[in-house]
Scaffold this motif. Structure first.
Motif, PDB file in Angstrom:
ATOM      1  N   PHE A 136       0.802  -1.214   0.109  1.00  0.00           N
ATOM      2  CA  PHE A 136       0.022   0.065  -0.066  1.00  0.00           C
ATOM      3  C   PHE A 136       0.820   1.430  -0.011  1.00  0.00           C
ATOM      4  CE2 PHE A 136      -2.578   3.291   2.283  1.00  0.00           C
ATOM      5  CZ  PHE A 136      -3.597   3.404   1.513  1.00  0.00           C
ATOM      6  N   GLY A 137       1.905   1.192   0.539  1.00  0.00           N
ATOM      7  CA  GLY A 137       2.763   2.359   0.702  1.00  0.00           C
ATOM      8  C   GLY A 137       3.629   2.670  -0.478  1.00  0.00           C
ATOM      9  N   PHE A 138       4.121   1.569  -1.278  1.00  0.00           N
ATOM     10  CA  PHE A 138       4.646   1.647  -2.443  1.00  0.00           C
ATOM     11  C   PHE A 138       3.721   1.953  -3.651  1.00  0.00           C
ATOM     12  CE2 PHE A 138       8.197   0.055  -0.617  1.00  0.00           C
ATOM     13  CZ  PHE A 138       9.374   0.299  -1.356  1.00  0.00           C
ATOM     14  N   GLY A 176      16.778  11.556 -17.341  1.00  0.00           N
ATOM     15  CA  GLY A 176      17.703  10.712 -16.650  1.00  0.00           C
ATOM     16  C   GLY A 176      17.330   9.001 -16.523  1.00  0.00           C
ATOM     17  N   PHE A 177      18.168   8.296 -17.118  1.00  0.00           N
ATOM     18  CA  PHE A 177      18.077   6.904 -16.708  1.00  0.00           C
ATOM     19  C   PHE A 177      18.173   6.585 -15.083  1.00  0.00           C
ATOM     20  CE2 PHE A 177      19.998   2.593 -16.233  1.00  0.00           C
ATOM     21  CZ  PHE A 177      19.089   1.957 -16.538  1.00  0.00           C
ATOM     22  N   PRO A 178      18.966   6.979 -14.385  1.00  0.00           N
ATOM     23  CA  PRO A 178      19.021   6.818 -13.051  1.00  0.00           C
ATOM     24  C   PRO A 178      17.853   7.079 -12.179  1.00  0.00           C
ATOM     25  CG  PRO A 178      21.185   8.126 -13.549  1.00  0.00           C
ATOM     26  CD  PRO A 178      20.177   8.156 -14.805  1.00  0.00           C
ATOM     27  N   PHE A 179      17.124   8.025 -12.529  1.00  0.00           N
ATOM     28  CA  PHE A 179      15.657   8.115 -11.919  1.00  0.00           C
ATOM     29  C   PHE A 179      14.779   6.772 -12.091  1.00  0.00           C
ATOM     30  CE2 PHE A 179      11.245   9.503 -12.177  1.00  0.00           C
ATOM     31  CZ  PHE A 179      11.196  10.121 -11.062  1.00  0.00           C
ATOM     32  N   LEU A 180      14.714   6.493 -13.625  1.00  0.00           N
ATOM     33  CA  LEU A 180      13.769   5.585 -13.978  1.00  0.00           C
ATOM     34  C   LEU A 180      14.499   4.074 -13.283  1.00  0.00           C
ATOM     35  CD1 LEU A 180      11.534   4.475 -15.660  1.00  0.00           C
ATOM     36  CD2 LEU A 180      13.160   4.058 -17.598  1.00  0.00           C
ATOM     37  N   ALA A 181      15.683   3.751 -13.354  1.00  0.00           N
ATOM     38  CA  ALA A 181      16.341   2.683 -12.706  1.00  0.00           C
ATOM     39  C   ALA A 181      15.791   2.786 -11.405  1.00  0.00           C
ATOM     40  CB  ALA A 181      17.739   2.528 -12.866  1.00  0.00           C
ATOM     41  N   SER A 182      16.036   3.651 -10.463  1.00  0.00           N
ATOM     42  CA  SER A 182      15.652   3.801  -9.176  1.00  0.00           C
ATOM     43  C   SER A 182      14.365   3.329  -8.893  1.00  0.00           C
ATOM     44  CB  SER A 182      16.242   5.005  -8.635  1.00  0.00           C
ATOM     45  OG  SER A 182      17.525   5.267  -8.615  1.00  0.00           O
ATOM     46  N   ILE A 183      13.462   3.827  -9.562  1.00  0.00           N
ATOM     47  CA  ILE A 183      11.827   3.492  -9.164  1.00  0.00           C
ATOM     48  C   ILE A 183      11.630   1.926  -9.601  1.00  0.00           C
ATOM     49  CG2 ILE A 183       9.734   3.882 -10.120  1.00  0.00           C
ATOM     50  CD1 ILE A 183      11.017   6.336  -8.488  1.00  0.00           C
ATOM     51  N   ILE A 184      12.226   1.496 -10.455  1.00  0.00           N
ATOM     52  CA  ILE A 184      12.081   0.225 -10.927  1.00  0.00           C
ATOM     53  C   ILE A 184      12.879  -0.546  -9.817  1.00  0.00           C
ATOM     54  CG2 ILE A 184      12.698  -1.578 -12.470  1.00  0.00           C
ATOM     55  CD1 ILE A 184      12.607   0.113 -14.835  1.00  0.00           C
ATOM     56  N   ALA A 185      13.963  -0.409  -9.553  1.00  0.00           N
ATOM     57  CA  ALA A 185      14.571  -1.057  -8.332  1.00  0.00           C
ATOM     58  C   ALA A 185      13.766  -1.123  -7.069  1.00  0.00           C
ATOM     59  CB  ALA A 185      16.044  -0.585  -8.217  1.00  0.00           C
ATOM     60  N   PHE A 199      10.471  -0.752  -6.913  1.00  0.00           N
ATOM     61  CA  PHE A 199       9.139  -1.448  -6.794  1.00  0.00           C
ATOM     62  C   PHE A 199       9.534  -2.858  -6.812  1.00  0.00           C
ATOM     63  CE2 PHE A 199       7.608   2.563  -7.600  1.00  0.00           C
ATOM     64  CZ  PHE A 199       6.053   2.499  -6.996  1.00  0.00           C
ATOM     65  N   SER A 200      10.501  -3.312  -7.609  1.00  0.00           N
ATOM     66  CA  SER A 200      10.827  -4.739  -7.654  1.00  0.00           C
ATOM     67  C   SER A 200      11.262  -5.260  -6.215  1.00  0.00           C
ATOM     68  CB  SER A 200      12.113  -4.673  -8.801  1.00  0.00           C
ATOM     69  OG  SER A 200      11.579  -4.562  -9.916  1.00  0.00           O
ATOM     70  N   GLY A 201      12.050  -4.636  -5.617  1.00  0.00           N
ATOM     71  CA  GLY A 201      12.494  -4.666  -4.322  1.00  0.00           C
ATOM     72  C   GLY A 201      11.150  -5.160  -3.448  1.00  0.00           C
ATOM     73  N   ALA A 202      10.244  -4.167  -3.312  1.00  0.00           N
ATOM     74  CA  ALA A 202       9.036  -4.470  -2.469  1.00  0.00           C
ATOM     75  C   ALA A 202       8.175  -5.680  -3.184  1.00  0.00           C
ATOM     76  CB  ALA A 202       8.095  -3.103  -2.674  1.00  0.00           C
ATOM     77  N   GLN A 203       8.144  -5.930  -4.277  1.00  0.00           N
ATOM     78  CA  GLN A 203       7.410  -7.262  -4.761  1.00  0.00           C
ATOM     79  C   GLN A 203       7.931  -8.360  -4.230  1.00  0.00           C
ATOM     80  OE1 GLN A 203       7.277  -6.465  -9.040  1.00  0.00           O
ATOM     81  NE2 GLN A 203       5.499  -5.211  -9.013  1.00  0.00           N
TER      82      GLN A 203
END
Length: 307
Positions: free
Chosen positions: A229-231, A255-264, A266-270
């Motif tokens: 819920f938080g994510f 910037g790619f770093p912004f996109l990569a950070s967001i993906i990382a 959400f992937s970690g939370a999943q």
């Protein structure tokens, strides 16, 4: 008395000597159940010798090492008297403190813990012990869980609440809450181990805490839900930021770093949530295998029947 024994051949004679002196002043009828939990030394031979020397001693030899709480469950089910005391086999719990527990129990409680006034362990061991107690507090749903100890006294009839329990993951303290809510704790002396070293390592304590959290509580699943819920809220905030930036500045977030950070993130939370669900599925799997909490090899009294 129910005492799980693991590689304690050297200290058992001293334990029995001190224990019988105390019990003889407290009750005319008592028994001492020594459960050998797959020891690799001569503990079982010593138990057999003690059973021949002390009429009140009854020895149970398990097929292998099942763990302290599993051995306790075995001993609890074989007990015959209305009051039960459990303690470790290393004399860190002084038998001389038993009268204090009995006096507190007579005040109307069903379970009384003897909480060490000062722990005699290292920093890591104490930290792991506090983690275990926090897990117990959540599983038991009682503030007394902060004061749990292997040195406890309770009414034997409480075992009826978990008579049909057969899970390989056992927590005596949680099972006792199935039969009563009348818990208490009193400070008792805690002595350093005089012979040998403790077999309850930090790793075992952490594993026990995790087993309690996933075996007797839904708190980890609730944590996974809260994390999801938080994510989700975090994702909505990112979306608002991206749209707002586009509407105000007329461009997307570079910037790619912004996109990569967001993906990382959400992937970690999943993966975190999937890991928690996997732990619960593992518990269901082991339960479906119908593994016993323990199995007996032999006892010192063949004529005695175990519950």
């Amino acid at each position: 008395m129910v005492i799980p024994v693991y590689n304690s051949e050297a200290i058992l004679p001293t334990l029995l000597e001190r224990l019988t002196k105390v019990l003889n002043t407290q009750s005319e009828e008592h028994e001492i159940i020594l459960v050998n939990d797959g020891s690799f030394d001569r503990s079982w031979q010593v138990i057999c010798t003690l059973a021949s020397e002390y009429k009140e001693v009854h020895g149970i030899n398990l097929m292998r090492n099942y763990g302290q709480h599993n051995a306790l469950l075995c001993g609890i089910r074989s007990a015959k008297n209305p009051i039960l005391v459990t303690m470790d086999d290393d004399l860190q719990h002084p038998p001389e403190e038993i009268p204090k527990l009995m006096a507190k129990l007579e005040e109307g409680f069903d379970v009384v813990y003897g909480t060490p006034a000062h722990e005699q362990h290292g920093v890591l061991r104490n930290l792991a012990s506090h983690l275990t107690k926090l897990a117990l507090q959540n599983a038991m749903g009682a503030q007394t869980a902060r004061n749990v100890s292997a040195f406890r006294i309770f009414r034997t009839q409480l075992r009826e609440a978990f008579a049909g329990y057969g899970n390989p993951f056992v927590s005596i303290d949680v099972l006792l809450t199935w039969g009563s809510t009348k818990f208490a704790a009193i400070p008792v002396e805690h002595q350093p181990r005089s012979i040998g070293t403790s077999h309850y390592t930090v790793r075992k304590l952490v594993t026990h805490a995790l087993n309690m959290m996933t075996g007797f509580s839904v708190w980890p699943l609730q944590l996974a839900s809260i994390t999801g819920f938080g994510f989700t809220l975090f994702g909505i905030a990112i979306l608002v930021y991206v749209i707002g930036r586009y509407l105000i500045q007329g461009g997307s977030v570079p910037g790619f770093p912004f996109l990569a950070s967001i993906i990382a993130l959400f992937s970690g939370a999943q993966l975190f949530a999937l890991g928690i669900i996997g732990e619960y599925l593992a518990r269901i799997h082991f339960r479906s295998m119908d593994r016993p909490s323990y199995a007996l090899r032999e006892t010192t009294s063949k004529k005695d029947e175990l519950r």
